[in-house]
Design a protein around this motif. Structure first.
Motif: not given
Length: 183
Positions: A18, A25, A29, A51, A53, A87
């Motif tokens: 992440i 956030r 996630l 992943l 953001d 996602i």
């Protein structure tokens, strides 16, 4: 003699890192990743997918699935507010080597550029504006100015954007008014 694969054994979980500068956030996630059955990892662990953001993803290494970022060649690019199920599906697709994009892409808007002083029109834009003010079609303007119809269309769209116009007539009206003010 070939040996059949052991169907009772589950494949290893995809490893997902992440990338999010906002800790809230990042936790959200991470929860989506864990609930989907993926393993969390760090970039240095050789993960299958990152992943990210927004613009927070790494520039090299594992393929990046970016949420709410600008197009920059990522393997996956989706809106920031995409549902968790999408996602999950996008992570699987990116890990399999596919490119992922949202179904609907933003359409260019013809809103006026900026709030302060309006940008100046180029000499060619003034010529195109004068020609459409005479009622000429794009094809007639192209012939008159010795340019392609595609180039005329580009200039008309630029005029719409710069003048904040939604139609040819409105562009001519605003352009004429603006030219009178500049004189």
């Amino acid at each position: 003699m070939s040996v059949a694969p052991d169907r009772g054994k589950a494949p290893p979980a995809l490893r997902v890192a992440i990338a999010a500068s906002d800790p809230v956030r990042r936790r959200g996630l991470a929860a989506i990743v864990r609930e989907a059955g993926f393993a969390l990892g760090e970039y240095s662990d050789g993960v299958d997918v990152v992943l990210a953001d927004g613009e927070d993803g790494p520039t090299a290494g594992a393929p990046v699935l970016a949420l709410g970022a600008a197009e920059a060649g990522q393997a996956g690019l989706l809106p920031r507010d995409i549902p968790a199920a999408q996602i999950e599906a996008a992570i699987r697709a990116v890990a399999a080597g596919l490119s992922v994009r949202a179904r609907e892409r933003p359409r260019p808007s013809f809103d006026a550029i900026g709030e302060g002083e309006p940008p100046l029109l180029t000499p060619r834009e003034v010529e195109v504006l004068a020609a459409i003010g005479d009622g000429s079609s794009n094809k007639a303007v192209a012939r008159r100015l010795g340019i392609s119809e595609h180039t005329v269309k580009f200039h008309v769209e630029s005029l719409f954007r710069k003048l904040g116009a939604a139609s040819r007539a409105e562009a001519v009206h605003k352009g004429l008014r603006r030219r009178l003010i500049e004189m």
